[in-house]
Motif scaffolding. Structure first.
Motif, mmCIF file in Angstrom:
data_model
loop_
_atom_site.group_PDB
_atom_site.id
_atom_site.type_symbol
_atom_site.label_atom_id
_atom_site.label_comp_id
_atom_site.label_asym_id
_atom_site.label_seq_id
_atom_site.Cartn_x
_atom_site.Cartn_y
_atom_site.Cartn_z
ATOM 1 N N TRP A 11 52.689 51.783 2.612
ATOM 2 C CA TRP A 11 51.043 51.359 2.179
ATOM 3 C C TRP A 11 50.116 51.557 3.179
ATOM 4 N N GLN A 15 47.213 54.491 2.871
ATOM 5 C CA GLN A 15 45.859 54.111 3.088
ATOM 6 C C GLN A 15 45.062 54.975 4.178
ATOM 7 N N GLY A 44 49.966 56.259 21.035
ATOM 8 C CA GLY A 44 51.131 55.779 21.269
ATOM 9 C C GLY A 44 51.592 55.242 22.907
ATOM 10 N N ASN A 45 52.062 53.936 23.246
ATOM 11 C CA ASN A 45 51.920 53.757 24.747
ATOM 12 C C ASN A 45 53.308 54.492 25.028
ATOM 13 N N LYS A 46 54.232 54.374 24.331
ATOM 14 C CA LYS A 46 55.580 55.051 24.621
ATOM 15 C C LYS A 46 56.040 56.552 24.259
ATOM 16 N N THR A 47 55.435 56.971 23.184
ATOM 17 C CA THR A 47 55.558 58.269 22.535
ATOM 18 C C THR A 47 54.172 59.318 23.091
ATOM 19 N N ARG A 51 48.438 57.593 16.776
ATOM 20 C CA ARG A 51 48.332 56.453 15.863
ATOM 21 C C ARG A 51 47.479 56.090 15.355
ATOM 22 N N PRO A 54 44.901 50.899 10.257
ATOM 23 C CA PRO A 54 43.841 50.354 9.307
ATOM 24 C C PRO A 54 43.713 49.095 9.937
ATOM 25 N N MET A 56 40.861 45.222 9.406
ATOM 26 C CA MET A 56 39.758 44.750 8.703
ATOM 27 C C MET A 56 38.479 45.092 9.687
ATOM 28 N N VAL A 67 41.903 42.269 15.593
ATOM 29 C CA VAL A 67 42.581 41.292 15.451
ATOM 30 C C VAL A 67 44.120 41.727 15.104
ATOM 31 N N SER A 69 46.832 40.540 14.202
ATOM 32 C CA SER A 69 47.384 39.416 13.133
ATOM 33 C C SER A 69 48.650 39.728 12.666
ATOM 34 N N ARG A 70 48.699 40.795 12.150
ATOM 35 C CA ARG A 70 49.922 41.235 11.409
ATOM 36 C C ARG A 70 50.463 40.236 10.436
ATOM 37 N N VAL A 78 52.614 46.428 17.244
ATOM 38 C CA VAL A 78 52.886 47.268 18.433
ATOM 39 C C VAL A 78 51.503 48.041 18.878
ATOM 40 N N TRP A 79 50.663 48.221 17.914
ATOM 41 C CA TRP A 79 49.423 48.801 18.454
ATOM 42 C C TRP A 79 48.594 48.054 19.313
ATOM 43 N N ASN A 82 49.868 49.578 22.667
ATOM 44 C CA ASN A 82 48.872 50.922 22.841
ATOM 45 C C ASN A 82 47.522 50.741 23.136
ATOM 46 N N TYR A 125 42.557 35.455 8.098
ATOM 47 C CA TYR A 125 42.812 35.340 9.482
ATOM 48 C C TYR A 125 43.287 34.005 9.947
HETATM 49 N N1 F42 Z 1 47.033 44.730 10.916
HETATM 50 C C1 F42 Z 1 46.601 43.511 11.432
HETATM 51 O O1 F42 Z 1 47.321 43.171 12.510
HETATM 52 N N2 F42 Z 1 45.143 43.285 11.301
HETATM 53 C C2 F42 Z 1 44.388 43.411 10.571
HETATM 54 O O2 F42 Z 1 43.287 43.104 10.376
HETATM 55 C C3 F42 Z 1 44.923 44.602 9.670
HETATM 56 C C4 F42 Z 1 44.211 44.902 8.484
HETATM 57 C C5 F42 Z 1 44.804 46.068 7.611
HETATM 58 C C6 F42 Z 1 44.079 46.714 6.369
HETATM 59 C C7 F42 Z 1 44.645 47.395 5.555
HETATM 60 C C8 F42 Z 1 45.780 48.118 6.161
HETATM 61 O O3 F42 Z 1 46.210 49.134 5.173
HETATM 62 C C9 F42 Z 1 46.621 47.438 6.919
HETATM 63 C C10 F42 Z 1 46.096 46.454 7.821
HETATM 64 N N3 F42 Z 1 46.791 46.085 8.782
HETATM 65 C C11 F42 Z 1 46.195 44.960 9.818
HETATM 66 C C12 F42 Z 1 48.202 46.525 9.170
HETATM 67 C C13 F42 Z 1 48.056 47.313 10.254
HETATM 68 O O4 F42 Z 1 47.568 48.795 9.923
HETATM 69 C C14 F42 Z 1 49.435 47.682 10.903
HETATM 70 O O5 F42 Z 1 50.341 48.445 10.140
HETATM 71 C C15 F42 Z 1 50.175 46.433 11.270
HETATM 72 O O6 F42 Z 1 49.133 45.595 12.302
HETATM 73 C C16 F42 Z 1 51.403 46.541 12.107
HETATM 74 O O7 F42 Z 1 51.203 47.465 13.183
HETATM 75 P P1 F42 Z 1 52.197 48.249 13.910
HETATM 76 O O8 F42 Z 1 51.574 49.130 15.076
HETATM 77 O O9 F42 Z 1 53.212 47.122 14.594
HETATM 78 O O10 F42 Z 1 52.740 49.247 13.042
HETATM 79 C C17 F42 Z 1 54.250 49.516 12.592
HETATM 80 C C18 F42 Z 1 54.427 49.270 11.360
HETATM 81 C C19 F42 Z 1 54.507 51.010 13.206
HETATM 82 O O11 F42 Z 1 53.803 51.995 12.804
HETATM 83 N N4 F42 Z 1 55.426 51.172 14.181
HETATM 84 C C20 F42 Z 1 55.855 52.331 14.474
HETATM 85 C C21 F42 Z 1 57.366 52.567 14.203
HETATM 86 O O12 F42 Z 1 57.768 53.775 14.388
HETATM 87 O O13 F42 Z 1 58.091 51.426 14.060
HETATM 88 C C22 F42 Z 1 55.654 52.524 15.971
HETATM 89 C C23 F42 Z 1 54.056 52.540 16.161
HETATM 90 C C24 F42 Z 1 53.696 52.633 17.707
HETATM 91 O O14 F42 Z 1 52.456 52.488 17.826
HETATM 92 N N5 F42 Z 1 54.505 53.162 18.514
HETATM 93 C C25 F42 Z 1 54.046 53.260 20.007
HETATM 94 C C26 F42 Z 1 54.251 54.564 20.394
HETATM 95 O O15 F42 Z 1 54.540 54.719 21.532
HETATM 96 O O16 F42 Z 1 54.246 55.725 19.498
HETATM 97 C C27 F42 Z 1 54.976 52.439 20.903
HETATM 98 C C28 F42 Z 1 54.677 50.911 20.512
HETATM 99 C C29 F42 Z 1 55.341 49.937 21.273
HETATM 100 O O17 F42 Z 1 55.044 49.297 22.642
HETATM 101 O O18 F42 Z 1 56.551 49.491 21.138
#
Ligand code: F42
Length: 144
Positions: A11, A15, A44-47, A51, A54, A56, A67, A69-70, A78-79, A82, A125
């Motif tokens: 999702w 988006q 990405g801090n590892k790759t 990235r 989205p 709010m 924020v 929040s997740r 994990v962002w 980053n 939140y």
């Molecule tokens: N998330 C929030 O936390 N706050 C919000 O206000 C929010 C609003 C929102 C609105 C619309 C929408 O579509 C999504 C929204 N989200 C919100 C969700 C947000 O966009 C993220 O999907 C969510 O916060 C989870 O972030 P995440 O970075 O943990 O994403 C995961 C699912 C992801 O993509 N993981 C990747 C994976 O392969 O598993 C890795 C991503 C990454 O950045 N990897 C780093 C790299 O080096 O490439 C390493 C990171 C590390 O240190 O492990």
């Protein structure tokens, strides 16, 4: 040029594709809530990959409040790591894209002020905060 690796959450990936593919004229709200969303392009801090996250839209003058929040999950999105590693991001707010510099909020008074802005923009939140013992990371993005 680093490659863009989409989110593993469908999702979210969809988006980002709709939002950016439409130049910011569609996909700009959180599902049917009508509440505005921004796209934070971060490194990405590892790759080292590009990235796109989205979040709010929480405005603080020309700044944005980000924020981690997740949905009140027990672990940080994990962002967060980053942004801690590289605070240079781009923020797309509908049709506009800004180069921003991000810093994490640590001062309690500043955190209280921007947390109130965040909850005013997205009341969930507060629920997320009550769901977890984790301190939800909060960042301020300022024009670079
Ligand atoms: N998330 C929030 O936390 N706050 C919000 O206000 C929010 C609003 C929102 C609105 C619309 C929408 O579509 C999504 C929204 N989200 C919100 C969700 C947000 O966009 C993220 O999907 C969510 O916060 C989870 O972030 P995440 O970075 O943990 O994403 C995961 C699912 C992801 O993509 N993981 C990747 C994976 O392969 O598993 C890795 C991503 C990454 O950045 N990897 C780093 C790299 O080096 O490439 C390493 C990171 C590390 O240190 O492990």
């Amino acid at each position: 040029m680093a490659e863009y690796i989409p989110s593993t959450a469908d999702w979210v990936r969809e988006q980002v594709e709709l939002y950016e593919g439409s130049g910011g004229s569609a996909g700009t709200t959180l599902r049917d809530t009508g509440l505005p969303v921004i796209i934070v392009t971060n490194r990405g801090n590892k790759t080292g990959a590009i990235r796109k996250t989205p979040l709010m839209r929480v405005k603080d003058g020309a700044n944005y409040v980000l924020v981690g929040s997740r949905g009140g999950a027990p672990t940080n999105p994990v962002w967060v790591y980053n942004l801690r590693a590289d605070g240079s991001v781009e923020i797309r707010d509908e049709a506009e894209v800004f180069s921003m510099q991000v810093r994490e909020v640590s001062d309690p008074a500043e955190r209280a002020r921007v947390w109130d802005l965040a909850v005013a923009a997205f009341p969930s939140y507060e629920d997320y905060k009550n769901r977890t013992s984790r301190t939800i990371p909060v960042f301020i993005a300022e024009p670079a």
